[in-house]
Design a protein around this motif. Structure first.
Motif, short mmCIF file in Angstrom:
data_model
loop_
_atom_site.label_atom_id
_atom_site.label_comp_id
_atom_site.label_asym_id
_atom_site.label_seq_id
_atom_site.Cartn_x
_atom_site.Cartn_y
_atom_site.Cartn_z
N GLY A 1 5.67 50.49 27.10
CA GLY A 1 6.27 50.11 27.36
C GLY A 1 7.07 49.99 28.33
N GLU A 2 6.64 50.64 29.67
CA GLU A 2 7.62 50.50 30.86
C GLU A 2 5.95 50.59 31.82
N TYR A 3 5.42 49.67 32.25
CA TYR A 3 4.52 50.02 33.39
C TYR A 3 4.75 48.91 34.65
N PHE B 1 13.53 43.37 27.28
CA PHE B 1 14.36 43.47 27.63
C PHE B 1 15.32 44.68 28.47
N GLU B 2 15.94 44.62 28.64
CA GLU B 2 17.24 45.87 29.32
C GLU B 2 17.84 45.26 30.00
N ASP B 3 18.95 45.38 29.89
CA ASP B 3 20.49 44.98 30.46
C ASP B 3 20.55 45.80 30.96
N TYR C 1 5.14 54.15 33.29
CA TYR C 1 4.52 54.38 34.72
C TYR C 1 4.56 53.39 35.49
N TYR C 2 5.08 53.94 36.39
CA TYR C 2 5.90 53.41 37.80
C TYR C 2 5.08 53.66 38.44
N VAL C 3 3.57 53.21 39.04
CA VAL C 3 2.74 53.57 40.64
C VAL C 3 2.50 52.86 40.88
N GLY D 1 17.06 48.88 25.77
CA GLY D 1 16.54 49.38 26.99
C GLY D 1 15.86 50.28 26.65
N GLY D 2 14.69 51.21 27.09
CA GLY D 2 15.11 51.94 28.54
C GLY D 2 16.45 52.68 28.57
N CYS D 3 17.26 52.96 29.61
CA CYS D 3 18.06 54.29 29.74
C CYS D 3 19.14 53.58 28.84
N VAL D 4 19.64 52.36 28.95
CA VAL D 4 20.85 51.84 28.08
C VAL D 4 20.45 52.26 26.66
N GLY E 1 13.47 57.26 20.43
CA GLY E 1 14.20 57.75 21.37
C GLY E 1 13.31 56.73 22.95
N ASN E 2 13.96 57.13 24.54
CA ASN E 2 13.29 56.06 25.43
C ASN E 2 12.97 57.12 26.46
N GLU E 3 11.54 58.30 27.35
CA GLU E 3 11.38 58.61 27.97
C GLU E 3 11.98 59.79 28.35
N ASP E 4 12.90 60.50 26.93
CA ASP E 4 13.29 61.65 27.09
C ASP E 4 12.58 62.68 26.87
O1 AHR Z 1 13.18 50.17 33.57
C1 AHR Z 1 14.47 50.70 34.40
C2 AHR Z 1 14.28 51.80 33.60
O2 AHR Z 1 12.61 52.94 34.24
C3 AHR Z 1 14.42 52.09 32.08
O3 AHR Z 1 15.35 52.09 31.95
C4 AHR Z 1 13.65 52.92 32.34
O4 AHR Z 1 13.13 53.84 31.28
C5 AHR Z 1 12.52 53.74 33.18
O5 AHR Z 1 12.88 55.14 33.53
#
Ligand code: AHR
Length: 840
Positions: free
Chosen positions: A650-652, A216-218, A623-625, A417-420, A562-565
């Protein structure tokens, strides 16, 4: 320098030839970037220093990662050098036109690059490599354009290596770009395929109990106006022009004062507020006929017969008298849908509340406060909640949305988040303490996705939701650095010591939390564990949890740092401090580290190196692919070293051009997840991202669930997640697929995973077919003792472009014993869940 003189430059290394007799031993290598700094480091080569050829059509070999996208990430005047002692490459460039802020990066081979370092020009001597091969500044004519850069002589093998690397990259990109729309050509003439699926029960292995979760990310108005059930927008009058990209936002946003047909802005004041964290409130010059109105988030949706809790904080201004305020909900025509009243007479801030019952369904109502007497009123925290929240909690979650999440049967929830979580600049790092406690004392926060967070949905509510749905909480805290793409003017930059480089402080991670503030930040991290798990009477933060209504611990087991730093020195130093402190004080907590935003590259490699050095138990990969990446990388985790950190994916998501969420993306994800389930001894957790998106307020596509005020719209990908979530196993049973078709393209599009859920004893067979033809299979579960089995089948199928497909569950009658036939429809994902009816 003349060309002739230049030709005498020393050639590094022994010349290496590839065996072709007439290839040169050495050539010239030219390195450059675009004059405006965009596009990274490019290479060209020349046999004679005169005629030049671009390497890989001018694609970049390393990009600047400093600061925000758009205005930064620039590589100005790069100077590439190679040290004689070890043949390593070193590149130094300017980050801005001022020429004061520089970057340094090194590479063993021009292909892999270490972490970038950013520094003030005064430190140049520390970074300038000693004893480099001769290189000269040069202007060359390349494909009709004059480029400025640096030239040196290198073995031809060096150029060959970068060219083959780039060609291989192009080849992989072509594979990843494979789309189902090319299937009529790719699979022209393909006949239905036959498959035999067999298991090897002796190779069963335990797998993670937490494989499928949610993140869950806002983002996309997922919290305020979304999962958080509050119906009043800007209830605290704290919206501000700093909140984001919206024009003209201030404390009056979503509010208006109406009198007859006239409409005026609300007056905002800040003297003596309810709480310093919530400094603004509305001042209403009340008299009969004047109303204060709120539009909600795209209107307020009401259901006939349902009850709504209204509340506000109010006081009468000095010298003024208060009185009754009628509270109404009106439809778009002004018809009254609900009515009640509160009395505002206190000179001090006082909470007033009442309940409204809707007499009709309305899609977009407004809240209207109608004072009945003359006087000046101060109003704040004007709130309206449906009583029908998820599990009926006060300050709760929207029931339909929360239930849709619960139906995924997620084993964990990552938040916020995520970036949040790591924020846009240090000031924007999500401070969990500001998100707990009485609502009127919470600290609102600018959301880096361009809007406002009230944080009414805060850490307490996240923990409570996890408990409600039986999921492990996985909070993610910044590693003492904000998002590397930050571009905010922080007070740290504005107040940095005289002579310090403000550019470096202002952008990205280089403005990590100052070292003198790190002990306090680390204490915040430790306090969070105490808040979640500490004793309700004997610990400070455990007491606060109890005060919020939850004396029992939340049983926190994981914490993300940390988040994808970007993995820089600034990050490493701070991450290590936090990690060591948590490990020392709370060895029972599993810390989840981070390895950058991609499945490869510098942050991935450096993040893994750091995690391995520190012994971090788990790392978060993102990874978004392309769907093609998922088809062609099903062995991604098979190669992972089981002795190193576990993985949290954590994110794909599978991304197609135009970013739809359709059968093609959902099946690519389902196919890839068969390989993840096979590797669920090393991959502990996974979560698709992002989760929620409000229609009309979406910053990112695709998402898993779209919604508006009245409807919840799960995507096709939602059903893939649900089919995995509802059919998770605890044991993986090795399976083999034999096809009557030997083509690799066919083989890679059929995926199988067999698991056992030890709690129910059920065996679960997952079958994915990304081919345009049926696959008629025989499933042989030899070695599995199935007594009196019955089975249900869940099927998700459709045209690859279909965005509306839904899974359908039905009885699976063909289950006779351990061997049964099943035909996988073209473009489908099937789950067959086999239950033993022992003793029946
Ligand atoms: O999921 C959207 C964003 O993608 C997240 O906030 C960030 O972690 C990634 O770049």
């Amino acid at each position: 320098m003349s060309l002739c003189l230049f030709l005498t430059l020393t050639v590094p290394l022994q010349a290496i030839t590839n065996g072709v007799a007439n290839e040169p031993d050495s050539v010239y290598l030219f390195s450059y970037s675009h004059a405006d700094g965009s596009g990274g480091l490019k290479l060209a080569w020349s046999p004679n220093g005169n005629r030049w050829f671009s390497v890989a059509e001018g694609s970049s070999f390393v990009n600047s990662d400093f600061g925000p996208w758009g205005q930064m990430k620039r590589m100005l005047k790069p100077h590439l050098m190679q040290t004689r002692a070890d043949d390593r490459w070193h590149c130094i460039w300017e980050l801005t036109e001022s020429g004061n802020s520089l970057a340094y990066v090194e590479s063993p081979d021009l292909l892999q690059w270490k972490a970038q370092k950013y520094f003030d020009r005064s430190r140049l001597a520390e970074y300038r490599p000693a004893e480099v091969y001769p290189n000269v500044r040069k202007e060359v004519l390349l494909n009709g354009t004059v480029q400025q850069g640096w030239m040196q002589r290198v073995p031809y093998a060096t150029v060959q290596r970068v060219i083959s690397f780039a060609e291989h990259k192009k080849y992989r990109q072509a594979l990843h770009a494979e789309r189902t729309e090319q299937d009529p050509v790719r699979f022209a003439g393909l006949k239905p395929v036959e498959a035999t699926i067999e298991v090897e029960t002796e190779c069963a292995k335990p797998i993670s109990k937490h494989l499928i979760g949610i993140f869950f990310e806002d983002i996309n108005y997922a919290a305020d106006g979304g999962l958080y059930a509050e119906l009043v927008q800007n209830r605290d009058f704290e919206y501000s022009s700093k909140d984001g990209s919206h024009q003209g936002w201030d404390g009056t946003y979503a509010w208006a004062v109406k009198e007859g047909n006239t409409s005026a802005a609300v007056t905002i004041a800040a003297a003596d507020p309810i709480h310093p964290n919530n400094p603004h409130y509305a001042v209403l010059e009340a008299r009969p006929g004047v109303t204060l109105q709120n539009d909600g988030f795209d209107g307020i949706s009401l259901k006939k017969g349902e009850k709504y809790d209204f509340s506000l904080f109010a006081r009468v201004a000095p010298g003024s008298k208060g009185g009754k305020v009628v509270v109404c909900l009106l439809d778009q025509t002004g018809r009254e849908i609900a009515r009640s009243s509160v009395n505002v007479s206190s000179k001090e801030w006082k909470k007033q509340q009442t309940v409204l019952t809707a007499n009709a369904d309305v899609r977009a109502a407004v809240l209207s406060l109608q004072p009945q007497t003359v006087g000046t009123l101060h109003l704040d925290m004007i709130s309206l909640f449906p009583q029908n929240t998820f599990k009926g909690h006060k300050n709760g979650l929207r029931a339909d949305l929360a239930q849709t999440l619960a139906d995924l049967h997620p084993r964990f929830v990552r938040f916020p988040g995520g970036c949040v979580a790591h924020g846009d600049g240090i000031d924007n790092i999500y401070d969990w303490k500001g998100s707990i406690g009485p609502l009127e004392a919470r600290k609102p926060l600018r959301n880096l996705w361009g809007y406002h967070q009230t944080r009414g949905l805060g850490y307490f509510e996240y923990f409570r939701f996890c408990e409600d749905i039986g999921a492990e909480p996985l909070p993610v805290l910044a590693a003492g650095v904000p998002c590397q793409n930050s571009g905010t003017h922080t007070h740290y930059a504005d107040n940095c010591p005289q002579g310090a480089n403000k550019e470096l402080m202002r952008y990205g991670q280089q403005g990590g939390i100052p070292m003198e503030e790190m002990p306090a930040y680390i204490q915040d991290v430790l306090d969070l564990i105490e808040y979640a798990n500490g004793d309700a009477r004997r610990t400070v933060w455990g007491r606060k949890r109890a005060e919020a209504g939850h004396p029992k611990p939340f049983n926190l087991k994981y914490i993300g740092i940390g988040n994808e730093d970007m993995i820089t020195e600034v990050f490493e130093e701070r991450f290590a401090m936090i990690y060591k402190a948590v490990r020392e004080k709370h060895p029972e907590i599993t810390v989840v580290g981070t390895v950058g935003p991609f499945y490869e590259g510098t942050d991935y490699a450096e993040g893994w190196r750091l995690a391995t050095e520190l012994g971090v138990p788990m790392v978060d990969e993102h990874y978004y692919v392309d769907p093609g990446w998922m088809i062609h990388n099903q062995d991604y985790y098979d190669r992972y070293d089981r002795t190193k950190s576990k993985v949290y994916l954590g994110e794909y998501a599978a991304h197609l051009p135009g970013r739809p969420n359709n059968i093609e993306t959902a099946l690519a994800e389902a196919l890839y997840l068969t390989s993840v389930e096979r590797n669920a001894d090393v991959v502990e957790m996974t979560s698709y991202a992002p989760l929620l998106a409000k229609e009309g307020h979406t910053q990112w596509n695709p998402d898993l669930i779209y919604f508006n005020n009245t409807e919840v719209k799960p995507t096709v990908g939602y059903y893939t997640q649900q089919m995995y979530g509802q059919n998770a196993g605890t044991q993986y049973i090795t399976s083999h697929v034999t096809l009557n078709n030997g083509q690799e393209a066919v083989r890679k599009r059929v995926g199988v995973s067999v698991v056992k859920d030890e709690a129910t004893g059920d065996h679960i067979v997952k079958l994915v077919n990304l081919l345009p033809v049926e696959v008629s299979s025989t499933v042989k579960l030899k070695g599995i003792d199935l007594q009196n089995p019955s089975a249900v089948k869940t099927l998700l199928t459709g045209d690859p472009k279909d965005k509306q497909a839904r899974s359908v569950t039905s009885a699976f009658v063909d289950i006779g014993g351990t061997e049964f036939p099943y035909t996988l429809p073209a473009y489908s994902f099937t789950v067959i869940r086999i239950h033993e009816n022992k003793g029946k």
